[in-house]
Write an enzyme that holds these catalytic residues in place. Structure first.
Site, short mmCIF file in Angstrom:
data_model
loop_
_atom_site.label_atom_id
_atom_site.label_comp_id
_atom_site.label_asym_id
_atom_site.label_seq_id
_atom_site.Cartn_x
_atom_site.Cartn_y
_atom_site.Cartn_z
N GLU A 335 51.14 44.36 45.48
CA GLU A 335 52.32 43.52 45.30
C GLU A 335 51.98 42.06 45.08
OE1 GLU A 335 51.63 45.29 47.99
OE2 GLU A 335 53.28 46.65 48.55
N ASP A 378 33.45 22.70 15.41
CA ASP A 378 33.00 21.92 14.27
C ASP A 378 31.87 21.01 14.72
OD1 ASP A 378 32.76 20.79 11.81
OD2 ASP A 378 34.77 19.93 11.75
N ASP A 662 41.96 23.18 11.10
CA ASP A 662 41.54 24.05 12.20
C ASP A 662 42.67 24.92 12.74
OD1 ASP A 662 38.89 23.09 12.27
OD2 ASP A 662 39.54 21.33 13.39
N ASN A 751 51.65 46.59 54.66
CA ASN A 751 51.54 45.86 53.40
C ASN A 751 51.76 44.37 53.59
OD1 ASN A 751 50.98 48.17 51.98
ND2 ASN A 751 53.07 48.48 51.25
N ASP A 755 49.11 41.69 52.58
CA ASP A 755 49.50 40.71 51.57
C ASP A 755 49.29 39.28 52.07
OD1 ASP A 755 50.19 42.77 49.93
OD2 ASP A 755 52.34 42.64 50.31
#
Length: 918
Positions: A335, A378, A662, A751, A755
């Site tokens: 999550e 370049d 470019d 969880n 987390d």
């Protein structure tokens, strides 16, 4: 159609194939004579009247280039919701709400909001910073205007936004060309148009009454200082009578008529025309996240039906297990992925902006910088400073001769003193830096400055001890000087060959000659008769050279190379040490580009020119590109094609550019990089903006990107392996146990704890050794890692089931389900804490062993977070919250047995991590 409407429609046509403001007839104004252009623009050498200018300003609109509108914060927030993983979390939240799992739904919704807010805020800050960097290409223009048709023209400075087609303007040294113009008169005019073509030096511009296609003289001539090494494609930019917005005047002055303004200029049309016909390919970050997300989405879509079917078939439980099935899917879901990813990237972008003035406009571009293994750039302004320096002074035999440099410096000094030039020529500046002509006793008499037709600069000096004798000192293009020297044809051919060899080696070559002449008592009136004058060269000098510039004595050559950027060599070495291969894509002469690379310690190998690339298929070009370092004479389409070929070959490509030429490559690369002083359209198209065009800043940005990518990768390895192992164990336990292996509320609490601990990843500082190579999130590699680590985690879970089996089968006075839930909850958080810690320490130890470094620093935030997570696993079941979640404190014996399982798991995990890192 009404007359006014028709005029309006005609006026909106671009002037390169445009309708005349006078009669609406379409003409290619670039191909007409000066008189025809003035007639079709309904103007004249005296300029427009104020009334005409006002009418055209209404008809054509203000002279401004459309800018990209800054997106609002709500729009950026809404765009963040389109991220596939964020969309999956939203779907899970809706399913959780549908089955009345309100806690899960609220947590998921909060995570989605925080993630999208972080990403939108970071990109909105970058947009605001970019808005502060925007600046007009030019602010004012000097224009000829009349109060009425019979009035005398007067020079006025007006805002550049008020210019209209048909205006007659004056330009001089240092001026920015305010629009696309056609020259009417010019005096020694040279223009820098690197922003449009990539040419490293100024190009000569002069009025041409009847233009034709560009000739070789309009293009590269490495012997001639006034004609630079330019792109082979030439085209309209090689037309000597045209100047374009985005270029600047280097020397000389001119009068011109405005052909195009606003969106019809080449600067604006190049921005529109370089857009790819279809949406560009996804960046490396997008490809990685989408790949990982869809792997997880398939698992999440498959898991709930499997749980429901298994419980219905084996345990007779059906719909009542739906909340648990959703909880299992949520348990598989990382999550915090959107939050961690966005927080890591936003923190890295913020640090870059504060410490190195590097603005990351698109947060995923920071990951792409970390994954970048090829950087295309370049030469001019990046490796070289766009100014020459003296390389050597040589006599006719190729030996070093300081006397040649002395004569060349005398010429430069007295040209500057006597010719009343507005600014010294770049080559003269280099000569004056390399020598000190003020110490000479010669006095200047007169000077005839360089002009594009003679291709010579001549001064006359006298020595106080040599009365009645003056010395002519002539320097200039090799052919022009040698044809005026007293030489045998064979000797002249040998000297031309010697100069050609130096030119092929990437050097610019000047020839120097002198002659003794009797002193004259008076100066002739014309600068064309002899050089005894300090007047400026006329606008249109004839082909006949001054009479005294004949019968010269050849002295030698002075060679010049491009001045190197002081930090370029170290930055190239640092990028190479980081595993970034540098490709030079330049519009310059192949020898010039190769010389700059050699001077910087970069082996150019075989230089490939644009004409050779045109003959190659994409497959052949892919093979050529990887073994080639320098590509010369590149047009915009060549640069974009090289970037696209490298991407198709699996490389993550960055492109550093600052000009309109470019733009295609900036959009074709995974990450486009532009300096702050790039043209507006290039800066708007870039993903990353540098305070200065400095490779050192890119090296810092690459390091920051890899730091964020390594942190994200470590987070993904730890969370996905733990989640996969837990889901496998949950499915097994659901089939073996007479009750749910974990309640939905317990899954949610687990969880939440994990987390919260994972937020520490956003503040982790990876070991420097892991930043030495590109870091990309590769879905297949991650799938292999999480499958192996997940299986190991599942084995630990099954071992825990064996420890908890007596509680399920034996009467010990405790509720079996409560004991099982408590023991498995504790073991889950402990194993997740070990995964966080060992993945961090184990990889560092392996890197230390590989590199021989002895760094043994603690893991910092991750160490503290893992300790807190383990403490939560032990203390939460025994806390007052335990009974509310359906858990209780376990007997001491269970903790001892769990400790043994965790010790075995830690040993096995450490061995696997070290093997994977090694």
């Amino acid at each position: 159609m009404a007359p006014d409407t028709a005029a309006r429609g005609a006026g909106q046509q671009p002037p390169w194939g445009s309708a005349s403001p006078a009669d609406g007839t379409r003409h290619n104004l670039a191909a007409l004579t000066s008189l025809q252009v003035l007639r079709h623009l309904d103007t004249g050498p005296r300029g427009l009247t104020e009334a005409q200018a006002e009418e055209r300003l209404v008809r054509f609109g203000g002279h401004t280039i459309p800018e990209r509108r800054t997106e609002s914060w709500p729009r950026l927030f809404g765009r963040s919701l389109r991220d596939p993983f964020t969309a999956v979390l939203l779907c899970l939240g809706l399913v959780s709400a549908a089955v009345a799992a309100w806690g899960t739904a609220c947590v998921i919704l909060c995570l989605v909001v925080v993630s999208c807010a972080l990403r939108a805020s970071g990109e909105h800050r970058a947009d605001r910073s970019m808005a502060g960097l925007r600046e007009l290409v030019a602010t004012t223009a000097t224009v000829l205007r009349r109060a009425d048709p019979d009035g005398a023209p007067r020079l006025r400075d007006i805002p550049v936004g008020e210019l209209v087609p048909g205006d007659v303007i004056r330009i001089g040294p240092g001026d920015l060309v305010p629009a696309d113009v056609r020259l009417l008169r010019a005096s020694g005019l040279t223009v820098r148009q690197a922003a449009l073509t990539g040419e490293s030096t100024a190009v000569t511009k002069a009025p041409v009454d009847a233009p034709g296609p560009p000739t070789l003289s309009d293009l590269s001539d490495p012997f001639t200082p006034s004609v630079p090494s330019g792109p082979s494609y030439g085209g309209v930019f090689a037309q000597r009578h045209l100047c374009f917005q985005g270029s600047s005047v280097a020397t000389g002055s001119g009068t011109a008529v405005v052909l195009a303004t606003g969106a019809h200029t080449r600067l604006a049309s190049a921005s529109r025309g370089s857009l790819p016909p279809k949406p560009p390919a996804r960046s490396a970050f997008d490809r990685s996240v989408h790949g990982i997300s869809w792997v997880l989405i398939r698992f999440m879509l498959l898991t709930p039906p499997l749980v429901l079917m298994a419980d219905a078939a084996l345990r007779g439980r059906g719909v009542e297990t739906l909340p648990f099935a959703v909880a299992v899917a949520v348990g598989l879901t990382p999550e915090m992925l959107p939050v961690i990813v966005t927080a890591c990237l936003a923190r890295g972008a913020s640090l870059l902006a504060r410490t190195h003035q590097v603005i990351v406009k698109r947060l995923p571009a920071l990951h792409d910088l970390g994954a970048m293994d090829v950087l295309c750039l370049d030469k001019t302004g990046t490796l070289t400073q766009d100014r020459p320096v003296v390389h050597r002074a040589l006599d006719g035999e190729g030996r070093d001769d300081p006397g040649v440099l002395r004569w060349a410096a005398v010429n430069a000094w007295w040209t500057l003193q006597l010719a009343e030039l507005p600014a010294p020529d770049a080559l003269d500046e280099a000569l004056l830096d390399a020598a000190d002509p003020e110490d000479e006793q010669d006095d200047g008499v007169a000077a005839l400055p360089f002009d594009p037709v003679r291709r010579l600069a001549t001064v006359v000096v006298r020595h106080p001890r040599r009365l009645g004798v003056h010395t002519l000192v002539v320097k200039g293009a090799v052919e022009s000087v040698l044809e005026r020297c007293v030489l045998e044809e064979a000797e002249r051919a040998r000297l031309l060959s010697l100069a050609a060899r130096h030119a092929d080696d990437g050097l610019r070559v000047l020839a120097v000659a002198t002659a003794e002449r009797p002193a004259r008592t008076r100066a002739c009136a014309s600068a064309h008769s002899h050089p005894y004058t300090s007047a400026h060269t006329p606008d249109r000098p004839g082909d006949r050279a001054p009479a005294d510039e004949r019968g010269l004595t050849f002295r030698g050559f002075v060679t010049f190379r491009d001045a190197l950027v002081p930090t370029a060599a170290d930055a190239l070495e640092a990028l190479g040490a980081r595993g970034v291969t540098v490709k030079i894509l330049t519009g310059d002469h192949p020898g010039t580009a190769a010389r700059a690379c050699r001077d910087l310690g970069l082996d150019p190998g075989e230089v490939v020119a644009a004409d050779r690339m045109d003959a190659l298929s994409d497959a052949e070009l892919a093979e050529t590109v990887w073994r080639t370092t320098v590509f010369a004479r590149c047009a915009p389409e060549h640069k974009a094609r090289i970037a696209a070929v490298l991407r198709a070959d699996g490389h993550t490509v960055g492109f550093l550019g600052d000009g309109v030429n470019d733009l295609p490559a900036l959009r074709a690369a995974d990450v486009g990089i532009a300096p702050r002083d790039a043209v507006d359209v290039a800066r708007e198209s870039a993903d990353v903006v540098l305070a200065e065009k400095d490779l050192t800043a890119i090296e810092h940005a690459v390091t920051a990107g890899r730091r964020s990518s390594v942190t994200i990768a470590t987070y993904l390895r730890s969370t996905l392996s733990s989640n996969l192992g837990n889901v496998i164990a949950m499915l097994a336990a659901g089939l073996l146990l007479p009750f749910l292996p974990m309640l939905p509320a317990q899954v949610l609490a687990q969880n939440l704890c994990f987390d919260a601990a994972q937020l520490a990843f956003a503040y982790d500082r990876p070991h420097p050794d892991v930043l030495r190579r590109p870091t990309a999130l590769r879905p297949r590699a991650f799938l292999r890692v999480i499958t192996g680590f997940g299986a190991l985690n599942a084995v630990a879970d099954l071992a825990t089931f064996g420890i908890l089996a007596p509680a399920v089968n034996g009467p010990d006075g405790m509720d079996a389900a409560t004991v099982f839930h408590s023991g498995w909850f504790t073991e889950n958080l402990m194993t997740q804490a070990l995964v966080m810690l060992l993945l961090r320490i184990g990889r560092r130890t392996a890197e230390n062993r590989t590199t021989g470094h002895g760094d043994r620093r603690l893991p910092g935030p991750i160490g503290w977070a893992a300790t807190g997570l383990a403490a939560a696993g032990v203390l939460l079941p025994a806390s007052p919250l335990g009974p509310l979640l359906g858990m209780t404190a376990l007997p001491l014996l269970y903790y001892v047995l769990l400790g043994a399982v965790l010790a075995l798991y830690a040993g096995a995990l450490t061995a696997v991590v070290r093997r994977a890192a090694g």
